[in-house]
Motif scaffolding. Structure first.
Motif, PDB file in Angstrom:
ATOM      1  N   HIS A  45     -55.666   0.742 -28.992  1.00 54.46           N
ATOM      2  CA  HIS A  45     -55.508  -0.553 -28.323  1.00 54.46           C
ATOM      3  C   HIS A  45     -54.136  -1.170 -28.604  1.00 54.46           C
ATOM      4  CE1 HIS A  45     -56.471  -4.515 -26.782  1.00 54.46           C
ATOM      5  NE2 HIS A  45     -56.187  -5.059 -27.962  1.00 54.46           N
ATOM      6  N   GLY A  90     -53.818  -1.523 -18.374  1.00 50.97           N
ATOM      7  CA  GLY A  90     -55.231  -1.348 -18.040  1.00 50.97           C
ATOM      8  C   GLY A  90     -56.020  -0.736 -19.186  1.00 50.97           C
ATOM      9  N   ALA A  94     -59.137  -2.477 -21.168  1.00 53.21           N
ATOM     10  CA  ALA A  94     -60.441  -1.803 -21.249  1.00 53.21           C
ATOM     11  C   ALA A  94     -60.876  -1.627 -22.704  1.00 53.21           C
ATOM     12  CB  ALA A  94     -60.371  -0.449 -20.549  1.00 53.21           C
ATOM     13  N   THR A  98     -64.029  -3.336 -24.822  1.00 56.72           N
ATOM     14  CA  THR A  98     -64.961  -2.517 -25.603  1.00 56.72           C
ATOM     15  C   THR A  98     -65.048  -3.012 -27.039  1.00 56.72           C
ATOM     16  OG1 THR A  98     -64.377  -0.614 -24.235  1.00 56.72           O
ATOM     17  CG2 THR A  98     -65.490  -0.156 -26.316  1.00 56.72           C
ATOM     18  N   TRP A 107     -68.159  -9.229 -23.309  1.00 57.84           N
ATOM     19  CA  TRP A 107     -67.149  -8.293 -22.842  1.00 57.84           C
ATOM     20  C   TRP A 107     -65.830  -8.994 -22.533  1.00 57.84           C
ATOM     21  CZ3 TRP A 107     -68.028  -3.236 -23.257  1.00 57.84           C
ATOM     22  CH2 TRP A 107     -69.352  -2.771 -23.268  1.00 57.84           C
ATOM     23  N   TRP A 108     -65.933 -10.225 -22.052  1.00 62.62           N
ATOM     24  CA  TRP A 108     -64.734 -10.926 -21.604  1.00 62.62           C
ATOM     25  C   TRP A 108     -64.887 -12.419 -21.858  1.00 62.62           C
ATOM     26  CZ3 TRP A 108     -60.008  -9.435 -19.973  1.00 62.62           C
ATOM     27  CH2 TRP A 108     -59.191 -10.407 -19.386  1.00 62.62           C
TER      28      TRP A 108
END
Length: 244
Positions: A45, A90, A94, A98, A107-108
């Protein structure tokens, strides 16, 4: 052309070796005392986010250089870097989602860092879409360069958002006035190794993508230079007074 392909096989070797080293470091690094093995997401990440910054900054440099020199070489560099940057942005988003689910419970969330990163992602998707609106290389380069310069404003906004605004996202882990936040030597080595490995991947992908863009531009030039028959060209006017 065959000699060029033979010379440039090294980027694929560099990518494979770099990713193998990064994967090995992430696996031998110890688990986090709080997050356990989930912390291993960090080793992909964080390097992905770093590459997004690097790629879009190179797009900015290439765009400025094109506007000054009008050399299409700089436009190809800007375009290739933007494509790679969009991919790694991207990937960072993602992986962040996660990671967020087990740590934040969602998630967001409309956190400043997440929101600005998403905006940056779509702006550079727009940059790539803008490049496909015309086959005229000069017109395309001029339009894209303006957006490439303006889009770079987002880089410091995204990076410093965790400092300027109250945010759920953790502050920087490596570049800090008081030193890295990670104290374990193996974890720090794995993270730095991942950043270095991903940087090598970026350079290798740039070499191959610029080569491909150059070949695509040559193909367009060759197609536009070919004299094509005009529809109806074989039809001639009848001769008046000719015997039947």
């Amino acid at each position: 052309m065959q000699s060029q392909t033979r010379i440039r096989r090294w980027p694929w070797i560099a990518i494979g070796l770099s990713l193998a080293v990064a994967f090995t470091l992430s696996m031998v690094s110890p688990a986090d005392s709080v997050q356990g093995d989930l912390v291993r997401i960090m080793y992909v990440h964080v390097p992905s986010a770093w590459l997004a910054y690097l790629a879009f900054f190179v797009t900015f440099i290439g765009s400025v250089a094109y506007l000054i020199t009008r050399s299409l070489r700089w436009d190809r560099i800007a375009a290739a870097s933007a494509e790679i940057g969009v991919y790694f942005t991207g990937l960072a988003i993602a992986l962040g989602m996660t990671w967020a689910k087990p740590t934040w419970g969602v998630w967001w969330t409309w956190d400043a860092r997440l929101t600005l990163t998403a905006i940056m992602f779509f702006v550079y998707l727009g940059y790539l879409a803008l490049r496909r609106t015309t086959d005229d290389q000069v017109l395309r380069a001029g339009r894209a360069s303006v957006l490439g310069v303006l889009g770079a404003i987002q880089i410091p906004l995204v990076h410093f958002s965790v400092i300027w605004w109250r945010t759920l996202h953790q502050p920087p882990s490596l570049v800090r006035p008081d030193g890295p936040a990670i104290q374990d030597p193996m974890m720090l080595a794995a993270l730095i190794g991942g950043v270095v490995a991903f940087t090598i991947v970026y350079v290798s992908l740039m070499v191959k993508r610029i080569e491909l863009i150059h070949l695509e531009d040559r193909k367009v030039d060759m197609e536009s230079a070919v004299e094509r028959p005009v529809a109806g060209e074989a039809v001639t006017a009848p001769e008046l007074g000719a015997s039947s």
